[in-house]
Design an enzyme around this catalytic site. Structure first.
Site, PDB file in Angstrom:
ATOM      1  N   ASP A   1       0.753  -0.603  -1.509  1.00 20.81           N
ATOM      2  CA  ASP A   1       0.065   0.477  -2.227  1.00 20.81           C
ATOM      3  C   ASP A   1      -0.457  -0.041  -3.569  1.00 20.81           C
ATOM      4  O   ASP A   1       0.263  -0.732  -4.295  1.00 20.81           O
ATOM      5  CB  ASP A   1       1.074   1.612  -2.454  1.00 20.81           C
ATOM      6  CG  ASP A   1       0.441   2.846  -3.051  1.00 20.81           C
ATOM      7  OD1 ASP A   1      -0.442   3.419  -2.386  1.00 20.81           O
ATOM      8  OD2 ASP A   1       0.811   3.233  -4.169  1.00 20.81           O
TER       9      ASP A   1
ATOM     10  N   GLU B   1      -3.875  -2.614  -0.094  1.00 20.57           N
ATOM     11  CA  GLU B   1      -4.761  -1.533  -0.498  1.00 20.57           C
ATOM     12  C   GLU B   1      -5.311  -1.932  -1.871  1.00 20.57           C
ATOM     13  O   GLU B   1      -4.655  -1.764  -2.882  1.00 20.57           O
ATOM     14  CB  GLU B   1      -4.013  -0.199  -0.627  1.00 20.57           C
ATOM     15  CG  GLU B   1      -4.983   0.940  -0.913  1.00 20.57           C
ATOM     16  CD  GLU B   1      -4.479   2.000  -1.892  1.00 20.57           C
ATOM     17  OE1 GLU B   1      -5.093   3.069  -1.952  1.00 20.57           O
ATOM     18  OE2 GLU B   1      -3.512   1.754  -2.619  1.00 20.57           O
TER      19      GLU B   1
HETATM   20  C1  GLC Z   1      -2.534   4.845  -3.161  1.00 18.79           C
HETATM   21  C2  GLC Z   1      -2.209   5.867  -2.122  1.00 18.79           C
HETATM   22  C3  GLC Z   1      -2.444   7.217  -2.710  1.00 18.79           C
HETATM   23  C4  GLC Z   1      -1.556   7.390  -3.911  1.00 18.79           C
HETATM   24  C5  GLC Z   1      -1.764   6.273  -4.919  1.00 18.79           C
HETATM   25  C6  GLC Z   1      -0.670   6.227  -5.919  1.00 18.79           C
HETATM   26  O1  GLC Z   1      -3.855   4.812  -3.474  1.00 18.79           O
HETATM   27  O2  GLC Z   1      -2.956   5.633  -0.970  1.00 18.79           O
HETATM   28  O3  GLC Z   1      -2.223   8.229  -1.774  1.00 18.79           O
HETATM   29  O4  GLC Z   1      -1.828   8.600  -4.543  1.00 18.79           O
HETATM   30  O5  GLC Z   1      -1.744   5.027  -4.293  1.00 18.79           O
HETATM   31  O6  GLC Z   1       0.504   5.720  -5.356  1.00 18.79           O
END
Ligand code: GLC
Length: 550
Positions: free
Chosen positions: A220, A280
């Site tokens: 994440d 991500e």
């Molecule tokens: C990422 C997740 C999202 C979350 C953010 C903070 O982007 O996909 O859903 O709000 O991280 O953890």
């Protein structure tokens, strides 16, 4: 602690690492299937529905966070990284789920959330109870404020969910003291990755779940964690948008983050079974993404350039070329992503209604024909649209309150899945379940039950596509474009397979080497006319073609 059960790893290695061309299905646990009727999905619910994912034909399942959490940000606020939140089940449920998945030939990827913890995490509670300067505070980013009395935040950074990125602590007697950084919600304090404790903790968290048999991690905010140590102010008016990597920011995509991934790569590589790390990372462009995929770092990254390309053939073609080139240069596969739990579902993005769905179906055939790996977000195989009219009092995304109720946030793509029946909860939970977000009255027609057996359904399209992808596309075959005129994207993957998508407004006659009779349509996202000599592709339609004799 007793040793966790050894589930081994899902299917044996094939000579080509599984993640290079895997189709990975994202399960947003809270909204997938609710086994106990409390209105929120859970791990037992996921386990019970795994056979349907195996039947769909995916290779792996990515589970969004199910850890102990106050759910201030849907579970991306983790209070205990080594346990399951009681609303989602128990560790034993997780083990059962992993075992069942592996029996069905499905791999399991789980989220790891290293940029921040929940404010309910033991470390943060300890830090808050400690005095300024105490080592317990060094795991987070605490600073004194600016101005007389330290009344102003340490810098001008803004939270991605709105408002300042700093919150000031108060002593129990009300005396204000230090500020702490939270790029997201105040309930998500950022960890300080200059602290050796933080590194050691996440090494151990990875091992904890690897020992339980997970096949990989989705990282994440993988471009976060490391901050410019000077914590410099941003130029006036600049704001971080989670979905916009085009702005250079002192807290995203810093070089130091790559050292962390080299260390994680070594941990994962020390386990048998091709465990994978996926980033991500909302960063500027394909070359910046590829830096995360160097051979000693991560294995995959979500291709958000593809997700944000829109319905534009020139942009899409450029994104495909740029990402294949950048990732190819570091020996990494490219992924193709159309939706996830943070963005508006793509049928709605592509124009809503019938046209949006037509385009979404065509886009799926495009994504699944491209070289590399693909991610599906739960419900896209049903053609689910975004729910745009959730009542305001149902909204739960922190964005809604933090933006002063100006941005509705991401709940519209997180509405629970319809499985069967004609009314809420549509099989999401036992009869009488009140889903945590209300489900639209017309969702019976999107249910899996309603689509099963209908050859024209979106479920049938995805199921066929995944089957044909395995059988008819050589994963090692490169993409070669065919010039098919403005508005049409067409390419081959070796001699045995071609894909064409009409993104223009007019029907398009496909040129050689595509037209019949030398090829035949293997799969189409909508009705196509296959004449003796030519194949006419209607607007917003994609076809997969194979040699006529095959
Ligand atoms: C990422 C997740 C999202 C979350 C953010 C903070 O982007 O996909 O859903 O709000 O991280 O953890």
């Amino acid at each position: 602690m007793p040793n966790p059960p050894d589930h081994g790893n899902a299917p044996p290695a094939t000579g080509r690492e599984w993640w290079r061309d895997a189709v990975i299905y994202q399960v947003y646990v809270r909204s997938f299937a609710d086994s106990d009727g409390d209105g929120e999905g859970d791990l037992r619910g996921v386990r019970s529905r795994l056979p349907e994912l195996a039947a769909l034909g995916v290779d792996a399942v990515w589970l969004t966070p199910f850890y102990v959490s106050p759910l201030a940000d849907g579970g991306y606020d983790v209070a205990d990284y080594r346990d399951v939140d009681p609303r989602f089940g128990t560790l034993a449920d997780f083990d059962d789920l992993t075992q069942r998945a592996h029996e069905l030939g499905l791999r399991i990827i789980i989220d790891v959330v290293p940029n921040h913890t929940s404010s309910a995490h033991a470390w943060f509670r300890e830090a808050v109870a400690a005095a300024p300067g105490d080592p317990a505070r060094s795991r987070y980013v605490f600073r004194t404020g600016r101005g007389p009395g330290g009344d102003r935040p340490p810098n001008n950074w803004r939270s991605i969910f709105g408002g300042p990125a700093w919150t000031r602590l108060k002593r129990p007697d009300g005396t204000p003291e230090e500020w702490y950084l939270h790029l997201f919600d105040p309930e998500q304090p950022d960890l300080d990755w200059t602290s050796p404790d933080v590194h050691a903790e996440f090494d151990d968290v990875l091992r904890f779940w690897l020992d339980r048999g997970v096949d990989g991690f989705r990282i994440d905010v993988a471009h976060g964690m490391v901050k410019d140590p000077a914590l410099p102010d941003l130029p006036e008016g600049q704001k971080a948008d989670l979905l916009d990597g085009s702005v250079e920011l002192p807290y995203f995509d810093q070089d130091g983050v790559h050292d962390i991934y080299r260390r994680w790569n070594a941990i994962v590589a020390s386990y048998p079974g091709e465990r994978a790390l996926v980033a991500e990372a909302w960063v500027e462009d394909a070359p910046r993404v590829a830096r995360y995929l160097r051979p000693d770092e991560l294995h995959q990254a979500f291709n958000f350039q593809f997700l944000t390309a829109g319905w534009d053939p020139a942009v899409l073609r450029r994104v495909v070329d740029d990402s294949l080139a950048a990732n190819g240069a570091v020996g990494a596969p490219t992924t193709w992503v159309l939706s996830n739990h943070d963005v508006t579902r793509h049928p709605t993005r592509f124009g809503a209604g019938e046209r949006g769905l037509r385009r979404a179906r065509a886009a799926a055939l495009l994504a699944l024909a491209l070289p590399g790996s693909a991610y599906l977000y739960q419900g896209e195989e049903l053609g689910l649209p975004e729910v745009t009219d959730l009542p305001e009092d149902a909204l739960q995304d922190p964005t809604w309150e933090r933006s002063g109720r100006t941005e509705r946030g991401r709940d519209g793509c997180r509405v629970p899945l319809p499985w069967e029946g004609g009314e809420e909860p549509y099989g999401f939970g036992p009869p009488g379940t009140r889903p945590w977000l209300p489900m639209p009255p017309e969702w019976g027609r999107y249910s899996r039950e309603a689509q099963r057996g209908d050859p024209d359904s979106t479920l049938a399209l995805y199921t066929s596509a995944l089957g044909h992808r395995r059988a008819s596309i050589d994963p090692a075959a490169d993409l070669a474009w065919i010039d098919a005129g403005a508005g049409v994207l067409a390419f081959t993957r070796g001699d045995g397979f071609a894909c064409a998508v009409n993104l223009g407004g007019e029907p398009a006659e496909l040129p050689a080497p595509l037209p019949a009779p030398r090829t035949r349509v293997l799969l189409a996202s909508g009705p196509v006319r296959e004449g003796a000599q030519a194949l006419v592709l209607p607007p917003d339609t994609a076809v997969w073609l194979v040699p006529a004799e095959s």
